[in-house]
Design an enzyme around this catalytic site. Sequence first.
Site, PDB file in Angstrom:
ATOM      1  N   LYS A 293       0.811  -1.226   0.000  1.00 49.51           N
ATOM      2  CA  LYS A 293       0.000   0.000   0.000  1.00 49.51           C
ATOM      3  C   LYS A 293       0.842   1.273   0.000  1.00 49.51           C
ATOM      4  O   LYS A 293       1.999   1.279   0.394  1.00 49.51           O
ATOM      5  CB  LYS A 293      -0.966  -0.025   1.182  1.00 49.51           C
ATOM      6  CG  LYS A 293      -2.043  -1.081   0.947  1.00 49.51           C
ATOM      7  CD  LYS A 293      -3.389  -0.703   1.437  1.00 49.51           C
ATOM      8  CE  LYS A 293      -4.405  -1.686   0.850  1.00 49.51           C
ATOM      9  NZ  LYS A 293      -5.409  -2.093   1.830  1.00 49.51           N
TER      10      LYS A 293
ATOM     11  N   ARG B  86      -4.219 -10.046   4.277  1.00 49.57           N
ATOM     12  CA  ARG B  86      -4.473 -10.004   2.824  1.00 49.57           C
ATOM     13  C   ARG B  86      -3.186  -9.551   2.152  1.00 49.57           C
ATOM     14  O   ARG B  86      -2.777  -8.405   2.294  1.00 49.57           O
ATOM     15  CB  ARG B  86      -5.629  -9.041   2.533  1.00 49.57           C
ATOM     16  CG  ARG B  86      -6.061  -9.002   1.082  1.00 49.57           C
ATOM     17  CD  ARG B  86      -7.229  -8.031   0.899  1.00 49.57           C
ATOM     18  NE  ARG B  86      -7.671  -8.006  -0.478  1.00 49.57           N
ATOM     19  CZ  ARG B  86      -7.082  -7.308  -1.452  1.00 49.57           C
ATOM     20  NH1 ARG B  86      -6.029  -6.553  -1.175  1.00 49.57           N
ATOM     21  NH2 ARG B  86      -7.547  -7.347  -2.689  1.00 49.57           N
TER      22      ARG B  86
END
Length: 257
Positions: free
Chosen positions: A203, A237
Amino acid sequence: MGVVNVTPDSFSDGGRFLDPTAAIAHAYQLIEEGADLVDVGAESSRPGAAVVTVHEELRRLLPVLQGLRDATVPVSVDTIKPEVMRAALAEGASMINAINALRAPGALAAVAGADAAVCLMHMHGTPDSMQQHPRYDDVVAEVKAFLQERVRAARDAGIAPERIAIDPGFGFGKTLEHNLELLRHLRAFDALGAPLLAGWSRKSSLGKLTGKPAGDRLAASIAAALIAAQNGARILRVHDVAATRDALSVLAAVEKT
Ligand code: HH2
């Protein structure tokens, strides 16, 4: 949870697995590497991503779900659309990764009517606008209150508590500081009584910390995943399953003794 993005525009791996054969092969590769479940998404949720119609999302998704019918692990589908949820569940998906926390009209009923799991994720705003000056007075308390309300709504709709996971939604309408604050205080979510999913993989917050592009964030992703696991996350995840597995085996060994 291994990530399979059947999209042309995901921030992390856009276009690599748009072809169903490539997506299916990638999912089996992640299972081989030790994924306990795979999460298939056919609409990118990155800020400013193009909106995808139900027809297009299903066109991307269904051949991949058909190809994963014989998978040895559960298949999750990342979507906000009730029509896509219903079709995915009919095609054998075991879980809906509801990044909108089942807020679309009909979404609660779509999941309640099937014997599937669901992950309720916090998102501030919509992918289009979520990164434009996100503000909270107390990010942990506000995300927790939101998830508490959504767990209640899911239960009221007939989704049994043991089918529900929760996710603070790292990067979804949050600054780097918000994401770090949530990661520091992940234990606050234990009170909700649902397993917690954490998605830090590749991210942009990790890009801010390291100065590296999405493809070079493996080490930072693993560090964030481990901190999340230490702070109580039950599902991670990730795009890089094998490397994350290795890191988790060290943590598991330390925690055993
Ligand atoms: N992050 C992304 C997508 N789905 N679902 C949950 N539950 N939690 C997350 O943190 C999460 C998620 C974004 O990552 P990616 O799928 O790689 O990108 P894109 O949304 O651009 O496809």
